[in-house]
Design an enzyme around this catalytic site. Structure first.
Site, PDB file in Angstrom:
ATOM      1  N   VAL A  18      20.482 -28.201  11.273  1.00 55.86           N
ATOM      2  CA  VAL A  18      19.140 -27.668  11.505  1.00 55.86           C
ATOM      3  C   VAL A  18      19.231 -26.287  12.161  1.00 55.86           C
ATOM      4  O   VAL A  18      18.519 -25.353  11.806  1.00 55.86           O
ATOM      5  CB  VAL A  18      18.321 -28.626  12.390  1.00 55.86           C
ATOM      6  N   ALA A  19      20.172 -26.159  13.105  1.00 50.86           N
ATOM      7  CA  ALA A  19      20.273 -24.893  13.832  1.00 50.86           C
ATOM      8  C   ALA A  19      20.856 -23.784  12.974  1.00 50.86           C
ATOM      9  O   ALA A  19      20.463 -22.629  13.080  1.00 50.86           O
ATOM     10  CB  ALA A  19      21.113 -25.086  15.085  1.00 50.86           C
TER      11      ALA A  19
ATOM     12  N   ASN B 168      19.061 -22.026  19.106  1.00 51.99           N
ATOM     13  CA  ASN B 168      18.302 -21.619  17.935  1.00 51.99           C
ATOM     14  C   ASN B 168      16.923 -21.087  18.308  1.00 51.99           C
ATOM     15  O   ASN B 168      16.473 -20.073  17.790  1.00 51.99           O
ATOM     16  CB  ASN B 168      18.162 -22.827  17.006  1.00 51.99           C
TER      17      ASN B 168
ATOM     18  N   THR C  87      17.151 -17.617  20.151  1.00 54.25           N
ATOM     19  CA  THR C  87      17.568 -16.457  19.354  1.00 54.25           C
ATOM     20  C   THR C  87      16.686 -16.216  18.139  1.00 54.25           C
ATOM     21  O   THR C  87      16.293 -15.094  17.865  1.00 54.25           O
ATOM     22  CB  THR C  87      19.033 -16.592  18.877  1.00 54.25           C
ATOM     23  N   ASP C  88      16.337 -17.286  17.411  1.00 52.65           N
ATOM     24  CA  ASP C  88      15.540 -17.090  16.200  1.00 52.65           C
ATOM     25  C   ASP C  88      14.078 -16.897  16.516  1.00 52.65           C
ATOM     26  O   ASP C  88      13.308 -16.455  15.688  1.00 52.65           O
ATOM     27  CB  ASP C  88      15.618 -18.321  15.275  1.00 52.65           C
TER      28      ASP C  88
ATOM     29  N   ASP D 169      -2.847   7.855 -16.702  1.00 54.64           N
ATOM     30  CA  ASP D 169      -1.636   7.793 -15.884  1.00 54.64           C
ATOM     31  C   ASP D 169      -1.181   6.358 -15.665  1.00 54.64           C
ATOM     32  O   ASP D 169      -0.089   6.122 -15.140  1.00 54.64           O
ATOM     33  CB  ASP D 169      -1.877   8.443 -14.517  1.00 54.64           C
TER      34      ASP D 169
ATOM     35  N   ASP E 116       2.022  14.934  -8.534  1.00 52.31           N
ATOM     36  CA  ASP E 116       0.989  15.840  -9.045  1.00 52.31           C
ATOM     37  C   ASP E 116       0.908  17.025  -8.110  1.00 52.31           C
ATOM     38  O   ASP E 116       1.373  16.954  -6.984  1.00 52.31           O
ATOM     39  CB  ASP E 116      -0.389  15.175  -8.930  1.00 52.31           C
TER      40      ASP E 116
ATOM     41  N   GLU F  78      17.030 -21.572   7.012  1.00 52.77           N
ATOM     42  CA  GLU F  78      15.896 -21.775   6.109  1.00 52.77           C
ATOM     43  C   GLU F  78      14.685 -20.938   6.508  1.00 52.77           C
ATOM     44  O   GLU F  78      13.777 -20.745   5.729  1.00 52.77           O
ATOM     45  CB  GLU F  78      15.537 -23.256   5.955  1.00 52.77           C
TER      46      GLU F  78
ATOM     47  N   ASP G 138      -3.480   9.978 -11.080  1.00 49.77           N
ATOM     48  CA  ASP G 138      -4.864   9.687 -10.711  1.00 49.77           C
ATOM     49  C   ASP G 138      -5.743   9.331 -11.900  1.00 49.77           C
ATOM     50  O   ASP G 138      -6.756   8.680 -11.757  1.00 49.77           O
ATOM     51  CB  ASP G 138      -5.468  10.859  -9.929  1.00 49.77           C
TER      52      ASP G 138
HETATM   53  P1  ATP Z   1      -2.413  17.839 -11.531  1.00 50.19           P
HETATM   54  O1  ATP Z   1      -1.834  17.209 -12.740  1.00 50.19           O
HETATM   55  O2  ATP Z   1      -1.417  18.463 -10.656  1.00 50.19           O
HETATM   56  O3  ATP Z   1      -3.410  16.974 -10.812  1.00 50.19           O
HETATM   57  P2  ATP Z   1      -4.482  19.297 -12.899  1.00 50.19           P
HETATM   58  O4  ATP Z   1      -5.716  18.858 -12.224  1.00 50.19           O
HETATM   59  O5  ATP Z   1      -4.423  20.728 -13.305  1.00 50.19           O
HETATM   60  O6  ATP Z   1      -3.202  19.112 -12.052  1.00 50.19           O
HETATM   61  P3  ATP Z   1      -5.251  17.848 -15.226  1.00 50.19           P
HETATM   62  O7  ATP Z   1      -6.373  17.159 -14.569  1.00 50.19           O
HETATM   63  O8  ATP Z   1      -4.425  17.154 -16.231  1.00 50.19           O
HETATM   64  O9  ATP Z   1      -4.259  18.398 -14.179  1.00 50.19           O
HETATM   65  O10 ATP Z   1      -5.883  19.151 -15.882  1.00 50.19           O
HETATM   66  C1  ATP Z   1      -5.166  19.894 -16.848  1.00 50.19           C
HETATM   67  C2  ATP Z   1      -5.838  21.211 -17.079  1.00 50.19           C
HETATM   68  O11 ATP Z   1      -7.109  21.015 -17.678  1.00 50.19           O
HETATM   69  C3  ATP Z   1      -6.128  22.001 -15.822  1.00 50.19           C
HETATM   70  O12 ATP Z   1      -5.051  22.794 -15.451  1.00 50.19           O
HETATM   71  C4  ATP Z   1      -7.315  22.844 -16.230  1.00 50.19           C
HETATM   72  O13 ATP Z   1      -6.885  23.998 -16.932  1.00 50.19           O
HETATM   73  C5  ATP Z   1      -8.045  21.949 -17.178  1.00 50.19           C
HETATM   74  N1  ATP Z   1      -9.110  21.226 -16.493  1.00 50.19           N
HETATM   75  C6  ATP Z   1      -9.061  20.552 -15.348  1.00 50.19           C
HETATM   76  N2  ATP Z   1     -10.227  19.999 -15.028  1.00 50.19           N
HETATM   77  C7  ATP Z   1     -11.070  20.338 -16.004  1.00 50.19           C
HETATM   78  C8  ATP Z   1     -12.444  20.067 -16.292  1.00 50.19           C
HETATM   79  N3  ATP Z   1     -13.187  19.322 -15.480  1.00 50.19           N
HETATM   80  N4  ATP Z   1     -12.960  20.589 -17.395  1.00 50.19           N
HETATM   81  C9  ATP Z   1     -12.230  21.332 -18.228  1.00 50.19           C
HETATM   82  N5  ATP Z   1     -10.943  21.616 -18.032  1.00 50.19           N
HETATM   83  C10 ATP Z   1     -10.367  21.145 -16.939  1.00 50.19           C
END
Ligand code: ATP
Length: 909
Positions: A292-293, A752, A755-756, A650, A339, A297, A646
């Site tokens: 056990v000691a 046990n 320490t544990d 992605d 990014d 587990e 974002d």
């Molecule tokens: P990251 O990838 O570092 O976030 P980012 O915002 O430039 O950068 P995207 O969102 O993929 O990346 O945008 C790509 C490109 O599209 C931008 O560099 C810009 O030229 C254009 N873009 C960004 N936002 C808009 C928008 N709302 N309308 C039209 N074109 C845009």
């Protein structure tokens, strides 16, 4: 609230009737009404399985085969004692049960805390939702959404409830959570016949699905368990109880060690039986107690606890851990692909330069203030000339002015807000009648809006007139230029010649080299607003460029430097252009300005890309699919990659990364749901901090495993070798039956507990070593127990055994009293285990006094030992008080122990 229709009919009633039936309207509910409905309908969530009850968790601590055995043996020892001629060992049995109980209480606290932390984390990951309340857009917890709420749906949002669409712009959703189909479903607002099956209803959106494209507004008809997903809730309840790799490893290891120990114990039992006069019951009891000691587990539980406590620490650093295993993976990350916009930079855009009709202009003013003016080549700018460019920026724009909010005057994407601000500086009104939108995506890198109005200065020229709608496009300059055949000059619309195109691209590069983010703008009259997007977005008239600053975040350079020192490479993968990316890279301390374009990545084979990713630190104009390729190439090269993202697209990269990191404020729900970790402040600095914490947590797990296994090895070896050595060299000493043990079951259990118990819990709170970010990352396949730890366990275990037995036999010979010798050994082991904590910690660069909790835990444990020795408890424990001479021996033994382990540690390092 009156409800006239049954849930299944909601989708087929006309729009006005939906509002009417739900007692709501286009401007949503009032805050009061919403809170009333919340109490009426309850929170909008799918009921989760009941949380584990504390009572069950407590009982679970004792549901272990070895514990059953021990209880049985203790009871047996009483039963046998009741036989004629024997005395029942009530105290011993009682004490064993008591200590077992104490052990169980510790285990319970560990498990309970772990469970609570995990629960809390789960609650933190519920998404937000944007709804109209009192006529204004507000972001609320998705659980607070009620029937009648008007939900604003943007690309990438998770749909919070079942809702009837009342407005859509190219909306497409992914309903795989409901239908299992991963293709997207296009949505509209026209009612469909009520017999249409669920999967084909395109005028409704459903809880737990996501908006992949476009935008829309919908009025919520059902929430919580009344939703479609609520109906099938039991099927989709995710079993989040998957074990982490560590947990698995430690679990498997515990079992293996357990089997080994049980084997050894059998040998000990036989040896005791053959060589000593110990009775079979004592032998049985010692054997089981030792099991056990010494069988670890509790290890998996401590690993879970440490991970869970660690994830709380990471949360204090603004990163939300969505999956526990990621805490482990964080420690082995050796490449971060980040990014740029918002992560490395502030995402606080202000337009600084414009280019239109062949001339350059600058814009004064800072931030979101609309105070500022345009200057053209040094002079006050001719406002007329700027109108098409700025109008295009203001119309082709989804950002909005927030009513009456002085702190946060705009709502929307910072790039678009900057364009509203620049238009406002020239007094351009963004109001327009929007006929259509072709949305932006990271792949398209452009967006188009068709409005009833044409730019005021262009009316009546070149096909622009009051009767013809105008398409306004903005996007990456080269992408926009590719869609243009004409250009607006001072004297009207001209053909876009190759030379002109080169001139514009030159300007674009020049803006970029000054670290400006540049957008291109174009317009054209369109006869048919509903035409195919390809036909709308062509033959456009280029009207100019706007370049905006987006300053690097404070501390980012330092964080990148820290990562580099920690053996972690930072790679930038941005949608922005090569010049801007390169210029920003240089200001924040990337080694080179050299950047590779996404289109170049496209030309590379997988093989070639594998080589490129080792050398190029900045990738520009990347689309989500480039990110996936870059990630794969890095992983194939053996790297452990953390990747940020974002957008909706992605998600694949986030899911495949070793650590997928989504943005908390900027990121879409889709990205967050695909991620392992969410940065609540979107800041790169937070990634560094989370990695540092991740490393520290891994350290703490290692320390604990090291401590526990060394202690257990020491105990088992002591009893094993003690019996052997004793039987051969001191046969006379084991002559009496009741005294024939090296350590009594009660002593073993006590060791046990001290320490544990507390020290183990406290080790989990050890702070980060000051050098966590100065050593290279742990190899991804490196296990918790590496060779170094095995050496440590053996060294500590063996030294403890040899020195301890030395004390034991010396004491035995000197005083001829086995209880005194046992007490000496017992107290020595407790003392040594306190010392071992620091021996192990110092290998992880922890100074002696760096953890208050640990100091307290050690003090309490040692204090308890003294209580056992010097109060009336000593009769119960069957120990003697230790004299000054005894303490001198223990001190001497401890010094020898420290010397030996210290020397070996040094020799091994
Ligand atoms: P990251 O990838 O570092 O976030 P980012 O915002 O430039 O950068 P995207 O969102 O993929 O990346 O945008 C790509 C490109 O599209 C931008 O560099 C810009 O030229 C254009 N873009 C960004 N936002 C808009 C928008 N709302 N309308 C039209 N074109 C845009």
């Amino acid at each position: 609230m009156s409800r006239e229709t049954t849930p299944t009919e909601w989708h087929s009633v006309p729009e006005e009737r939906v509002f009417e039936a739900l007692d709501s309207d286009e401007s949503g509910l009032s805050t009061d009404e919403a809170s009333e409905r919340l109490s009426e309908f309850g929170p909008n969530r799918i009921r989760e399985d009941e949380a584990v009850s504390p009572y069950e968790l407590f009982l679970a601590q004792f549901q272990d085969f070895l514990i059953y055995l021990l209880i049985l043996a203790a009871l047996l020892s009483i039963a046998v004692g009741l036989l004629p001629g024997a005395t029942p060992r009530y105290e011993e049995a009682g004490l064993i049960l008591l200590i077992l109980f104490a052990n169980g209480v510790f285990g319970f606290f560990q498990d309970y805390r772990a469970e609570m932390s995990i629960q809390a984390l789960r609650e933190l990951s519920t998404p937000n939702s944007t709804v109209l309340r009192d006529g204004e857009k507000v972001t609320i917890d998705a659980e607070d959404v009620v029937p009648g709420d008007v939900v604003i749906i943007e690309q990438g949002d998770a749909i919070p409830a079942d809702a009837r669409l009342v407005e859509v712009t190219a909306l497409e959703t992914n309903e795989s959570a409901l239908t299992g189909e991963s293709t997207t479903v296009a949505k509209g607002t026209d009612p469909v016949p009520s017999e249409t099956p669920l999967a084909e209803r395109d005028d409704m959106v459903f809880m737990n699905t996501t908006a992949i494209k476009g935008r829309g507004r919908a009025v919520v008809v059902e929430t919580g368990m009344n939703t479609q997903v609520g109906d099938i809730a039991t099927e989709i309840q995710e079993a989040e109880t998957r074990e982490t790799p560590f947990q698995k490893e430690v679990d498997a290891l515990g079992k293996r060690i357990g089997i080994g120990i049980v084997g050894l114990i059998l040998v000990i039992a036989v040896a005791q039986f053959v060589f000593t006069a110990a009775g079979w019951l004592s032998i049985l009891l010692t054997g089981i107690t030792l099991a056990v000691a010494a069988v670890p587990e509790g290890l998996p539980a401590v690993v879970t606890l440490t991970l869970a406590m660690g994830s709380r620490k990471i949360l204090n650093r603004d990163a939300l851990v969505r999956r526990l295993p990621v805490v482990e993976s964080l420690g082995s990350v050796d490449v971060i692909v980040s990014d740029k916009t918002g992560t490395l930079t502030e995402n606080q855009m202000t337009v600084k330069r414009v280019y239109t009709a062949g001339t350059n202009g600058t814009v004064t003013g800072t931030g979101l203030s609309t105070a500022g003016e345009f200057r053209h080549d040094g002079d006050d700018a001719d406002r007329e000339r700027l109108v098409p460019l700025l109008t295009c920026g203001a119309y082709c724009n989804d950002a909005e002015r927030a009513p009456d909010s002085a702190d946060d005057p705009y709502y929307g994407d910072p790039t678009e807000i900057a364009l509203l601000v620049s238009a406002a500086k020239a007094g351009i009104d963004p109001e327009h009648e929007r006929l259509r939108e072709i949305p932006f995506s990271s792949e398209r890198k452009r967006m188009t809006v068709i409005a009833r109005e044409s730019p005021s200065t262009l009316s009546d020229t070149d096909g622009f007139d009051a009767a013809t709608p105008t398409a306004y496009m903005k996007g990456a300059p080269e992408v926009v230029l590719d869609r243009c055949t004409r250009v607006l000059e001072d004297d009207g619309v001209r053909e876009l010649t190759a030379a002109k195109r080169e001139e514009i691209l030159d300007r674009n590069r020049a803006f970029g080299s000054d670290a400006l983010r540049v957008l291109g703008f174009a317009v054209r009259p369109v006869e048919d607003p509903e035409d195919d997007p390809e036909r709308v977005e062509r033959d456009m008239i280029f009207v100019g460029l706007q370049g905006m600053i987006d300053p690097p975040r404070a501390e980012v350079s330092e964080a990148i430097e820290d990562c580099r020192n920690a053996g972690i490479r930072v790679v930038m993968a941005t949608g922005d252009n090569v010049q801007t990316a390169g210029a920003i890279a240089q200001t924040i301390g990337f080694g080179s300005e050299e950047a590779m374009d996404g289109t170049t990545v496209d030309t590379l084979s997988d093989e070639a890309l594998r080589e490129v990713v080792e050398n190029v630190d900045v990738f520009a104009r990347v689309s989500p699919h480039h990110k996936v390729r870059i990630l794969k190439a890095l992983q194939e090269n053996g790297h452990n990659v953390a990747m940020t993202g974002d957008g909706v697209n992605d998600a694949p990269a986030l899911r495949n990364a070793d650590v997928g990191i989504a943005m908390g404020t900027r990121g879409t729900d889709v990205a967050q749901q695909a991620s392992d970790m969410v940065l609540q402040d979107d800041n790169f600095v937070t990634i560094r901090d989370a990695i540092a914490e991740g490393r520290a947590i891994f350290d703490n797990i290692r320390k604990f495993v090291n401590l526990l296994l060394s202690a257990n090895a020491g105990e088992v070896l002591t009893v094993f070798l003690g019996v052997l050595v004793g039987s051969f060299f001191f046969p006379g000493l084991f002559a009496s039956e009741s005294d024939a043990l090296i350590l009594t079951p009660v002593m073993l259990l006590w060791i046990n507990v001290v320490t544990d118990g507390l020290p183990a819990l406290a080790l989990g709170t050890d702070p980060k070593a000051s050098n966590v970010l100065e050593r290279p990352p742990r190899g991804g396949d490196e296990s918790v127990i590496d060779r170094r730890m095995i050496v440590s366990i053996l060294t500590i275990g063996l030294t403890m055994t040899v020195v301890g037995l030395g004390l034991f036999f010396y004491g035995l010979q000197a005083v001829r009293d086995i209880t005194t010798a046992q007490t000496l050994l017992f107290t020595f082991i407790v003392t040594i285990e306190m010392i071992v904590i620091q021996v192990i910690r110092s290998r992880f660069d922890q100074p002696l006094l760096s953890n208050r909790w640990l100091i307290a835990a050690v003090a309490v444990s040692f204090g308890l030992q003294l209580v056992v020795l010097y109060t009336s408890l000593h009769t119960l424990f069957d120990v003697r008080s230790i004299s000054v001479g005894g303490w001198e021996l223990i001190a001497l033994g401890s010094v020898v122990f420290l010397l030996v382990t210290g020397l070996v540690e040094r020799a091994v390092d």
